[in-house]
Design a protein around this motif. Structure first.
Motif, PDB file in Angstrom:
ATOM      1  N   LEU A   1     -16.990   8.126 -11.366  1.00 35.64           N
ATOM      2  CA  LEU A   1     -16.322   7.828 -10.381  1.00 35.64           C
ATOM      3  C   LEU A   1     -16.824   8.744  -9.223  1.00 35.64           C
ATOM      4  O   LEU A   1     -16.405   8.574  -7.941  1.00 35.64           O
ATOM      5  CB  LEU A   1     -14.823   7.778 -10.684  1.00 35.64           C
ATOM      6  N   TYR A   2     -16.982  10.161  -9.727  1.00 33.19           N
ATOM      7  CA  TYR A   2     -17.407  11.024  -8.659  1.00 33.19           C
ATOM      8  C   TYR A   2     -18.785  10.596  -8.000  1.00 33.19           C
ATOM      9  O   TYR A   2     -19.028  10.757  -6.732  1.00 33.19           O
ATOM     10  CB  TYR A   2     -17.526  12.414  -9.452  1.00 33.19           C
ATOM     11  N   GLU A   3     -19.702  10.073  -8.781  1.00 36.47           N
ATOM     12  CA  GLU A   3     -21.011   9.790  -8.443  1.00 36.47           C
ATOM     13  C   GLU A   3     -20.997   8.687  -7.187  1.00 36.47           C
ATOM     14  O   GLU A   3     -21.455   8.898  -6.167  1.00 36.47           O
ATOM     15  CB  GLU A   3     -21.850   9.396  -9.378  1.00 36.47           C
ATOM     16  N   ASN A   4     -20.241   7.674  -7.629  1.00 34.48           N
ATOM     17  CA  ASN A   4     -20.080   6.586  -6.571  1.00 34.48           C
ATOM     18  C   ASN A   4     -18.917   6.785  -5.541  1.00 34.48           C
ATOM     19  O   ASN A   4     -18.583   5.905  -4.871  1.00 34.48           O
ATOM     20  CB  ASN A   4     -19.834   5.253  -7.130  1.00 34.48           C
ATOM     21  N   ASP A   5     -18.303   8.016  -5.553  1.00 33.96           N
ATOM     22  CA  ASP A   5     -17.515   8.398  -4.387  1.00 33.96           C
ATOM     23  C   ASP A   5     -15.973   7.751  -4.668  1.00 33.96           C
ATOM     24  O   ASP A   5     -15.282   8.134  -3.837  1.00 33.96           O
ATOM     25  CB  ASP A   5     -18.007   8.065  -3.025  1.00 33.96           C
ATOM     26  N   CYS A   6     -15.787   6.966  -5.708  1.00 36.59           N
ATOM     27  CA  CYS A   6     -14.338   6.439  -5.713  1.00 36.59           C
ATOM     28  C   CYS A   6     -13.408   7.632  -5.961  1.00 36.59           C
ATOM     29  O   CYS A   6     -12.289   7.368  -5.653  1.00 36.59           O
ATOM     30  CB  CYS A   6     -14.263   5.488  -6.958  1.00 36.59           C
ATOM     31  N   ILE A   7     -13.902   8.740  -6.564  1.00 36.11           N
ATOM     32  CA  ILE A   7     -12.887   9.682  -7.040  1.00 36.11           C
ATOM     33  C   ILE A   7     -12.310  10.204  -5.577  1.00 36.11           C
ATOM     34  O   ILE A   7     -11.313  10.905  -5.659  1.00 36.11           O
ATOM     35  CB  ILE A   7     -13.651  10.737  -7.790  1.00 36.11           C
ATOM     36  N   PHE A   8     -12.934   9.996  -4.474  1.00 37.43           N
ATOM     37  CA  PHE A   8     -12.141  10.369  -3.132  1.00 37.43           C
ATOM     38  C   PHE A   8     -11.269   9.333  -2.592  1.00 37.43           C
ATOM     39  O   PHE A   8     -10.841   9.741  -1.330  1.00 37.43           O
ATOM     40  CB  PHE A   8     -13.228  10.865  -2.179  1.00 37.43           C
ATOM     41  N   ASP A   9     -11.207   8.298  -3.101  1.00 31.99           N
ATOM     42  CA  ASP A   9     -10.124   7.273  -2.523  1.00 31.99           C
ATOM     43  C   ASP A   9      -8.744   7.896  -2.250  1.00 31.99           C
ATOM     44  O   ASP A   9      -8.185   8.586  -3.242  1.00 31.99           O
ATOM     45  CB  ASP A   9     -10.202   5.965  -3.704  1.00 31.99           C
ATOM     46  N   LYS A  10      -8.309   7.232  -1.467  1.00 33.67           N
ATOM     47  CA  LYS A  10      -6.934   8.094  -1.047  1.00 33.67           C
ATOM     48  C   LYS A  10      -5.836   6.809  -1.448  1.00 33.67           C
ATOM     49  O   LYS A  10      -5.402   5.920  -0.528  1.00 33.67           O
ATOM     50  CB  LYS A  10      -6.794   8.349   0.338  1.00 33.67           C
ATOM     51  N   PHE A  11      -5.260   6.835  -2.719  1.00 31.11           N
ATOM     52  CA  PHE A  11      -4.133   5.827  -2.786  1.00 31.11           C
ATOM     53  C   PHE A  11      -2.819   6.464  -2.287  1.00 31.11           C
ATOM     54  O   PHE A  11      -2.529   7.630  -2.639  1.00 31.11           O
ATOM     55  CB  PHE A  11      -3.997   5.625  -4.548  1.00 31.11           C
ATOM     56  N   GLU A  12      -2.014   5.294  -1.927  1.00 29.22           N
ATOM     57  CA  GLU A  12      -0.642   5.809  -1.371  1.00 29.22           C
ATOM     58  C   GLU A  12       0.360   5.336  -2.104  1.00 29.22           C
ATOM     59  O   GLU A  12      -0.026   4.878  -3.206  1.00 29.22           O
ATOM     60  CB  GLU A  12      -0.605   5.295   0.144  1.00 29.22           C
ATOM     61  N   CYS A  13       1.497   5.614  -2.168  1.00 31.93           N
ATOM     62  CA  CYS A  13       2.568   5.299  -2.915  1.00 31.93           C
ATOM     63  C   CYS A  13       3.922   5.175  -2.377  1.00 31.93           C
ATOM     64  O   CYS A  13       3.906   5.308  -1.098  1.00 31.93           O
ATOM     65  CB  CYS A  13       2.859   6.359  -3.772  1.00 31.93           C
ATOM     66  N   CYS A  14       4.845   4.319  -2.743  1.00 32.39           N
ATOM     67  CA  CYS A  14       6.020   4.083  -1.966  1.00 32.39           C
ATOM     68  C   CYS A  14       7.221   3.982  -3.267  1.00 32.39           C
ATOM     69  O   CYS A  14       6.962   3.607  -4.006  1.00 32.39           O
ATOM     70  CB  CYS A  14       5.809   2.889  -1.082  1.00 32.39           C
ATOM     71  N   TRP A  15       8.342   4.016  -2.528  1.00 30.47           N
ATOM     72  CA  TRP A  15       9.425   4.092  -3.078  1.00 30.47           C
ATOM     73  C   TRP A  15      10.241   2.772  -2.861  1.00 30.47           C
ATOM     74  O   TRP A  15       9.927   2.026  -1.704  1.00 30.47           O
ATOM     75  CB  TRP A  15      10.639   5.031  -2.389  1.00 30.47           C
ATOM     76  N   ASN A  16      11.224   2.132  -3.746  1.00 35.86           N
ATOM     77  CA  ASN A  16      11.694   0.988  -3.377  1.00 35.86           C
ATOM     78  C   ASN A  16      12.900   1.293  -2.607  1.00 35.86           C
ATOM     79  O   ASN A  16      13.275   2.427  -2.452  1.00 35.86           O
ATOM     80  CB  ASN A  16      12.188   0.294  -4.720  1.00 35.86           C
ATOM     81  N   GLY A  17      13.904   0.483  -2.133  1.00 41.59           N
ATOM     82  CA  GLY A  17      14.985   0.798  -1.429  1.00 41.59           C
ATOM     83  C   GLY A  17      15.731   1.866  -1.854  1.00 41.59           C
ATOM     84  O   GLY A  17      16.569   2.493  -1.232  1.00 41.59           O
ATOM     85  N   SER A  18      16.261   1.668  -3.053  1.00 44.95           N
ATOM     86  CA  SER A  18      17.050   2.577  -3.859  1.00 44.95           C
ATOM     87  C   SER A  18      16.830   3.938  -4.606  1.00 44.95           C
ATOM     88  O   SER A  18      17.297   4.331  -5.493  1.00 44.95           O
ATOM     89  CB  SER A  18      18.094   1.633  -4.678  1.00 44.95           C
TER      90      SER A  18
END
Lengths: 465, 257
Positions: A354-371
């Motif tokens: 994943l380092y070699e193919n650059d996936c390791i630098f992917d920027k995953f986001e995250c979110c909360w539900n309403g409560s």
């Protein structure tokens, strides 16, 4: 209490419904609602969705793409003859927010890709949002027009101004109804304040200011003033050769307008108080989890780099996403997160590839539900993950066209981690790393989620039993 | 060349494979075997990192990515220094592609500098001397106890089988291939000498001058690294042995005998 999910419980058995911990306490399953975007196998680079954001009421859903466009969907009221269907999201407005530019001084292309969209709280009939690419932030006004003024006598029929001396009577124009038109107009352009790439914008709870962060600096703006901003964080070393850390995300506190946080590529989060000093180089709080020596590897730093930070709606917690996990931090405890959820722990043995193919630098986001009782983040193979903070359950779902029949229940997915692959499981080696879900959004009140999968936007909702 | 590269590639384990093989390696060769596998892994990552820094993806100059890769290189270099296995590294001849994005962010030259200073004989502009340095490094190897039937070549399978499924090395190959095509022997002065070694020396020098990527030299060095002199805890009394036929073959190709 630290909660580390064990490898064996990545998903639930199929017959156990996943509860997102809504206030009603109803257990429900997620079902398909809509998919937007072309089905074509050939995906144009410009059509790839780069950000997704609900507005404060959830009535509007905005997406930005690599082609610099913003598409806004509006929630249609449910129809009376189909009460089981809650309304759908339909295109409300589409506009070109950013164009590709060229910086002639630095001989550098500036991409039009929309990095972030943030809605402003609604103050009147119009809606406002901020959109940004790598360098320039724009404030857009989205307003409706369903009437037009008719009967002016100041202009000719062909639009030319008439000689004022020849106008002898004052005629009051009349508003005539017309087809609804949604207009998007740029109201402010905040340019030339960032040397590096803007990764975050965040509207402050005072509704008057916002911050923008790039790799090395954070600026504070007033929404009305475009020609100046205040630099509130600057981590650029005098000698760039000494640079070992960058800012990866920043956000304002949802209720305290003097507080903001920013995360770094070293896996730490700094909370700053703007009342303490004009330049917040000294943090008020420093959140860092000590490294577990047993899992140390060459990639420890890279996988600890934080790709997203989000305050809970309550303002008590914040959530950070690193490459393999999501962590929930109590703002009152800096030395470790209160909860840790593994997103795709099975990738730990694949880090070199994943380092070699650059996936390791992917920027995953995250979110909360309403409560704030559940959180969501993306993974590879068009999988996304949800974690219920109350029941400690987690689930893996897939955004795919195959299960995109109306109201079809989403089947939990499972990735086999070593040993024998069971039926319905997918092996780690057959995951498609080109299909990644980086951007997701959760409706602020309802259990409706928007998931961006390359050029498609999937909307799922709960299926109340 | 292809055969040489194939051989060089064959000793590179992918991390996941290496991890799977760790228990076996430990069982067969004890702690020393593990250490060698770690060294190989480290060198692989080091090479990938160098390559990433010097082959910028078009249109995406991400500062974060470069900082993280650079930190990785620094850490490995620090480790190497601590290990005392410090050897000359072929300094990429040209500075990294100028990135107009930032205000002069560069890879930390001091670390490279230290490495080069430690072995002043490895002068960049003299490919032949670099090769000689290489040969010196390879020199002690044949004096190791002969492997005979026990020729572990630890975590890799047969060269051909390994190559066929090795995504990692595709990139290395691609890079080296291009630089080979870029290299025009007619323009280099030393090509008049027709002995194999000189030709290879020029080729190596030529590559290093033209393309700032990981060259065969790095590969040779990485091959040599775990086994050679300065790391006594590994080399002298460990049960681990190198497949000498393969090494002989490399020497053969290098010296052109």
């Amino acid at each position: 209490m630290i909660l580390v999910r064990d490898k064996q419980c990545h998903t639930l058995p199929n017959d156990v419904p996943f509860s997102a911990g809504v206030a009603s306490g109803n257990d429900f399953q997620w079902c398909f609602s809509q998919v937007k975007g072309a089905i074509d196998e050939d995906v144009a680079e410009a059509d790839i969705i780069s950000t997704v954001e609900f507005n404060y009421s959830g009535e509007l859903l905005a997406t930005g793409d690599k082609g610099g466009r913003v598409v806004i969907f509006q929630h249609e009221q449910e129809s009376k003859n189909r009460p089981h269907l809650r309304g759908e999201y339909n295109v409300y407005s589409t506009f070109q927010s950013h164009e590709p530019e060229f910086d002639y001084l630095k001989s550098l292309e500036i991409e039009e890709k929309i990095n972030k969209i943030r809605w402003l709280p609604q103050q009147n009939a119009a809606h406002f949002l901020l959109s940004t690419n790598d360098k320039t932030i724009k404030l857009w006004k989205i307003s409706e027009r369903d009437k037009r003024a008719e009967g002016y006598n100041l202009k000719d029929e062909d639009g030319r101004l008439r000689d004022p001396f020849r106008i002898t009577a004052l005629r009051v124009p009349v508003l005539m109804p017309m087809d609804l038109m949604v207009e998007a107009s740029p109201r402010r352009i905040f340019a030339n304040a960032h040397t590096y790439h803007i990764n975050s914008i965040s509207v402050n709870s005072d509704h008057e200011t916002y911050l923008s962060a790039d790799d090395l600096r954070i600026n504070l703006w007033h929404l009305e003033i475009t020609d100046r901003s205040f630099n509130i964080v600057d981590i650029k070393p005098a000698n760039m050769e000494e640079l070992t850390e960058v800012i990866t995300a920043a956000e304002c506190h949802p209720h305290q307008c003097n507080v903001f946080v920013y995360s770094s590529s070293k896996g730490t989060i700094r909370l700053c108080d703007m009342r303490a000093a004009a330049l917040c180089d000294r943090h008020s709080k420093f959140f860092e989890e000590p490294e577990d020596p047993s899992s140390r590897s060459f990639f420890s730093e890279i996988i600890s780099s934080i790709s997203d930070v989000k305050f809970s709606h309550s303002g008590r917690y914040m959530m950070t996403r690193d490459y393999l996990s999501v962590k929930v931090w109590d703002l009152n405890m800096e030395n470790r997160p209160v909860e840790t959820y593994q997103v795709h722990e099975y990738l730990r043995s694949k880090l070199c590839s994943l380092y070699e193919n650059d996936c390791i630098f992917d920027k995953f986001e995250c979110c909360w539900n309403g409560s704030d009782s559940a959180i969501m983040t993306g993974s590879y193979n068009n999988f996304f993950r949800m974690f219920d903070r109350n029941t400690r359950r987690d689930i893996t779902l897939e955004a795919s066209r195959e299960s995109s029949k109306p109201r079809a229940t989403l089947k939990p997915r499972k990735v086999s981690t070593g040993g024998k692959r069971k039926k319905d499981e997918i092996s780690v080696d057959s995951l498609d790393f080109n299909k990644k879900i980086l951007h997701t959004a959760w409706h602020p009140k309802d259990n409706v989620i928007a998931v961006a999968a390359t050029n498609n936007l999937y909307i799922f909702q709960d299926k109340i039993n | 060349w292809c055969r040489l590269l194939a051989l060089l590639m064959s000793v590179y384990p992918r991390e996941d494979e290496a991890t799977e093989l760790l228990p076996a390696v430990e069982f067969m060769f004890g702690k020393a075997g593990l250490e060698v596998s770690y060294t190989l892994q480290r060198q692989t990552i080091f090479n990938i990192s160098l390559m990433k820094l010097y082959t910028q993806r078009p249109g995406e100059p991400s500062l974060q990515r470069r900082v993280l890769i650079n930190n990785m290189l620094r850490r490995i270099q620090d480790e190497l220094k601590q290990d005392g296995t410090l050897r000359p590294l072929l300094l990429p001849p040209s500075p990294p592609p100028d990135d107009p994005l930032d205000e002069g962010y560069r890879q930390a030259p001091p670390t490279f500098g230290v490495l080069v200073q430690s072995q002043p004989s490895a002068l960049l502009m003299e490919p032949a001397s670099v090769l000689q340095a290489e040969l010196r490094l390879l020199d002690p190897l044949p004096t190791l106890p002969s492997g005979g039937s026990l020729s572990p070549d630890p975590p890799s399978s047969s060269p051909s089988g390994f190559l066929s499924d090795l995504a990692l090395d595709d990139v290395l190959f691609a890079d080296i291939d291009t630089s080979m095509y870029d290299f025009d022997p007619c323009t280099t002065t030393t090509t008049s000498t027709t002995t194999g070694s000189a030709a290879i020396a020029t080729a190596v020098g030529g590559i290093s001058k033209i393309a700032p990527v990981v060259t065969a030299d790095d590969l040779i060095k990485s091959l040599a690294s775990p086994y050679n002199g300065p790391a006594p805890q590994v080399s002298s009394n460990q049960p681990f042995k190198i497949d000498l036929t393969e090494l002989d073959h490399i020497m053969e190709v290098l010296v052109g005998s």
